[in-house]
Enzyme design. Sequence first.
Site, PDB file in Angstrom:
ATOM      1  N   GLY A   1       1.293   0.418 -18.035  1.00 49.31           N
ATOM      2  CA  GLY A   1       0.667   1.095 -16.886  1.00 49.31           C
ATOM      3  C   GLY A   1       0.675   2.612 -16.974  1.00 49.31           C
ATOM      4  O   GLY A   1      -0.331   3.268 -16.711  1.00 49.31           O
TER       5      GLY A   1
ATOM      6  N   ARG B   1       6.058  -5.298 -10.906  1.00 46.54           N
ATOM      7  CA  ARG B   1       7.191  -5.858 -11.633  1.00 46.54           C
ATOM      8  C   ARG B   1       7.004  -7.370 -11.720  1.00 46.54           C
ATOM      9  O   ARG B   1       6.541  -7.994 -10.762  1.00 46.54           O
ATOM     10  CB  ARG B   1       8.511  -5.571 -10.908  1.00 46.54           C
ATOM     11  CG  ARG B   1       9.005  -4.137 -11.018  1.00 46.54           C
ATOM     12  CD  ARG B   1       9.467  -3.800 -12.432  1.00 46.54           C
ATOM     13  NE  ARG B   1       9.995  -2.454 -12.545  1.00 46.54           N
ATOM     14  CZ  ARG B   1       9.278  -1.380 -12.935  1.00 46.54           C
ATOM     15  NH1 ARG B   1       8.007  -1.500 -13.227  1.00 46.54           N
ATOM     16  NH2 ARG B   1       9.856  -0.194 -13.021  1.00 46.54           N
TER      17      ARG B   1
ATOM     18  N   GLU C   1      10.620  -9.493 -19.583  1.00 45.94           N
ATOM     19  CA  GLU C   1      10.012  -8.685 -20.658  1.00 45.94           C
ATOM     20  C   GLU C   1      11.008  -8.463 -21.781  1.00 45.94           C
ATOM     21  O   GLU C   1      12.184  -8.270 -21.507  1.00 45.94           O
ATOM     22  CB  GLU C   1       9.556  -7.344 -20.077  1.00 45.94           C
ATOM     23  CG  GLU C   1       8.418  -7.539 -19.096  1.00 45.94           C
ATOM     24  CD  GLU C   1       8.032  -6.260 -18.363  1.00 45.94           C
ATOM     25  OE1 GLU C   1       8.440  -5.161 -18.789  1.00 45.94           O
ATOM     26  OE2 GLU C   1       7.326  -6.372 -17.362  1.00 45.94           O
TER      27      GLU C   1
ATOM     28  N   ASP D   1       0.365  -6.920 -16.422  1.00 48.20           N
ATOM     29  CA  ASP D   1       0.977  -5.885 -17.260  1.00 48.20           C
ATOM     30  C   ASP D   1       2.491  -6.053 -17.300  1.00 48.20           C
ATOM     31  O   ASP D   1       3.170  -5.402 -18.073  1.00 48.20           O
ATOM     32  CB  ASP D   1       0.618  -4.498 -16.693  1.00 48.20           C
ATOM     33  CG  ASP D   1       1.048  -3.360 -17.608  1.00 48.20           C
ATOM     34  OD1 ASP D   1       0.898  -3.510 -18.845  1.00 48.20           O
ATOM     35  OD2 ASP D   1       1.543  -2.325 -17.107  1.00 48.20           O
TER      36      ASP D   1
ATOM     37  N   HIS E   1       3.172  -4.073 -20.573  1.00 44.03           N
ATOM     38  CA  HIS E   1       3.753  -3.073 -19.665  1.00 44.03           C
ATOM     39  C   HIS E   1       3.382  -1.641 -20.086  1.00 44.03           C
ATOM     40  O   HIS E   1       4.244  -0.857 -20.491  1.00 44.03           O
ATOM     41  CB  HIS E   1       5.290  -3.226 -19.607  1.00 44.03           C
ATOM     42  CG  HIS E   1       5.886  -2.577 -18.392  1.00 44.03           C
ATOM     43  ND1 HIS E   1       7.016  -3.035 -17.771  1.00 44.03           N
ATOM     44  CD2 HIS E   1       5.511  -1.487 -17.668  1.00 44.03           C
ATOM     45  CE1 HIS E   1       7.322  -2.262 -16.741  1.00 44.03           C
ATOM     46  NE2 HIS E   1       6.404  -1.309 -16.658  1.00 44.03           N
TER      47      HIS E   1
ATOM     48  N   ILE F   1       0.772   4.073  -5.297  1.00 44.83           N
ATOM     49  CA  ILE F   1      -0.062   3.469  -6.342  1.00 44.83           C
ATOM     50  C   ILE F   1      -1.129   2.577  -5.700  1.00 44.83           C
ATOM     51  O   ILE F   1      -2.302   2.623  -6.082  1.00 44.83           O
ATOM     52  CB  ILE F   1       0.803   2.691  -7.357  1.00 44.83           C
ATOM     53  CG1 ILE F   1       1.668   3.692  -8.144  1.00 44.83           C
ATOM     54  CG2 ILE F   1      -0.069   1.872  -8.310  1.00 44.83           C
ATOM     55  CD1 ILE F   1       2.680   3.061  -9.088  1.00 44.83           C
TER      56      ILE F   1
ATOM     57  N   ILE G   1       0.610  -5.145 -11.676  1.00 39.78           N
ATOM     58  CA  ILE G   1       0.986  -3.952 -12.452  1.00 39.78           C
ATOM     59  C   ILE G   1       2.304  -3.378 -11.898  1.00 39.78           C
ATOM     60  O   ILE G   1       2.662  -2.247 -12.169  1.00 39.78           O
ATOM     61  CB  ILE G   1      -0.112  -2.857 -12.437  1.00 39.78           C
ATOM     62  CG1 ILE G   1      -0.708  -2.648 -11.047  1.00 39.78           C
ATOM     63  CG2 ILE G   1      -1.242  -3.215 -13.370  1.00 39.78           C
ATOM     64  CD1 ILE G   1       0.004  -1.713 -10.198  1.00 39.78           C
TER      65      ILE G   1
ATOM     66  N   LEU H   1       0.849  -1.199   0.000  1.00 41.99           N
ATOM     67  CA  LEU H   1       0.000   0.000   0.000  1.00 41.99           C
ATOM     68  C   LEU H   1       0.883   1.248   0.000  1.00 41.99           C
ATOM     69  O   LEU H   1       1.006   1.945   1.001  1.00 41.99           O
ATOM     70  CB  LEU H   1      -0.948   0.000   1.212  1.00 41.99           C
ATOM     71  CG  LEU H   1      -2.085   1.012   1.136  1.00 41.99           C
ATOM     72  CD1 LEU H   1      -3.170   0.550   0.180  1.00 41.99           C
ATOM     73  CD2 LEU H   1      -2.694   1.264   2.518  1.00 41.99           C
TER      74      LEU H   1
HETATM   75  C1  8YV Z   1       7.608   2.863 -17.291  1.00 39.12           C
HETATM   76  C2  8YV Z   1       7.244   1.802 -15.039  1.00 39.12           C
HETATM   77  O1  8YV Z   1       7.088   2.271 -18.444  1.00 39.12           O
HETATM   78  O2  8YV Z   1       7.355   3.790 -13.815  1.00 39.12           O
HETATM   79  C3  8YV Z   1       7.650   2.612 -13.864  1.00 39.12           C
HETATM   80  O3  8YV Z   1       8.273   2.051 -12.960  1.00 39.12           O
HETATM   81  O4  8YV Z   1       7.341   0.623 -15.028  1.00 39.12           O
HETATM   82  C4  8YV Z   1       6.674   2.473 -16.220  1.00 39.12           C
HETATM   83  O5  8YV Z   1       5.989   3.619 -15.874  1.00 39.12           O
HETATM   84  C5  8YV Z   1       9.027   2.484 -17.233  1.00 39.12           C
HETATM   85  O6  8YV Z   1       9.680   2.836 -16.083  1.00 39.12           O
HETATM   86  C6  8YV Z   1       9.769   3.106 -18.392  1.00 39.12           C
HETATM   87  O7  8YV Z   1      10.880   2.404 -18.638  1.00 39.12           O
END
Ligand code: 8YV
Length: 309
Positions: free
Chosen positions: A278, A229, A258, A253, A276, A152, A227, A149
């Site tokens: 988000g 890692r 990846e 996501d 990915h 995000i 959403i 928490l």
């Molecule tokens: C981005 C993300 O796509 O903010 C993050 O941690 O995973 C995404 O917003 C990424 O960081 C860009 O490389």
Amino acid sequence: MTCILQIGPLTERFNHGMAAEHEVLRFWEEGAEALIAQHAQRIDIVVTSGRFGCTAGLIERLPNLRAIISFGVGYDAIDVAAARARDIQVSNTPDVLNDCVADLAFGLIIDTARQISRADRFVRTGKWPSGGLPLAVRVSGKRLGIVGLGRIGETVAKRSTGFDMQVRYHNRRPVEGSAYGYESNLIELAKWSDFLVVTCPGGESTRNLINRDVLDALGAKGILINISRGSVVDEPALVEALIEGRLGGAGLDVYAHEPKVPQALINLPNVVLLPHIGSATEETRLAMEELLFANLRAFLERGEVLTAV
Ligand code: 8YV
């Protein structure tokens, strides 16, 4: 003059803005190794992203590096310990993406439970006239478990009020003043949850936190949403749980490797797979770029980044 090493390309607009205002060495272009060898002494800033990161090996090669300015909130791909050991500042782009990432988390909850993507494929492939889809899972009134928490996670929790959901969360410690119920045991949270949403940071401290036991606790009717890692979820265990029907579904996501997505996930109907995205809206990506530039300017003018990690 400040010499910046940019690790990977961002938008055209961003790359352009960088090159217009600064001397920029582009790490992703051919001949980068020779450039670094030639300019290593002059490079004082690295500009990177959550995706491109910055390794200890690269930090070591840049003896005069003073700041690593990153695009994205997650910084698990940056060796922050190596940077700290040399007093190198590290900044990220927090907060400006909370809404879009939380929106997408809710999109994944609804899509996975109500089979929106699956139903869309059903219509497009001409299957409607010859049958129906299996009944879906109701979203409103359900139990939402949040793993991590933070900013995000809070924003995801806020979205749930419109769906009359109950919310509980798991963190290492309770969040002071939080209106949501704290669950110190992740397995217990998973057992309680209809939807378990992963919003904690990536990196070693959370690697494979969502393991087989957590997935089994979430169970055959539960849905996992990630959403954060890919590293936070034991991906082979997730695939197994889905194939064996021990987990109800997943909306993802992010992935362990990846842009590779396991074929087994692609084959499953009860899984929604996103690449990915988000934070990938015009508005949020622009806000992230602006915050990155603000960090860069603050560092150049006052020697301190604005949003240090
Ligand atoms: C981005 C993300 O796509 O903010 C993050 O941690 O995973 C995404 O917003 C990424 O960081 C860009 O490389």
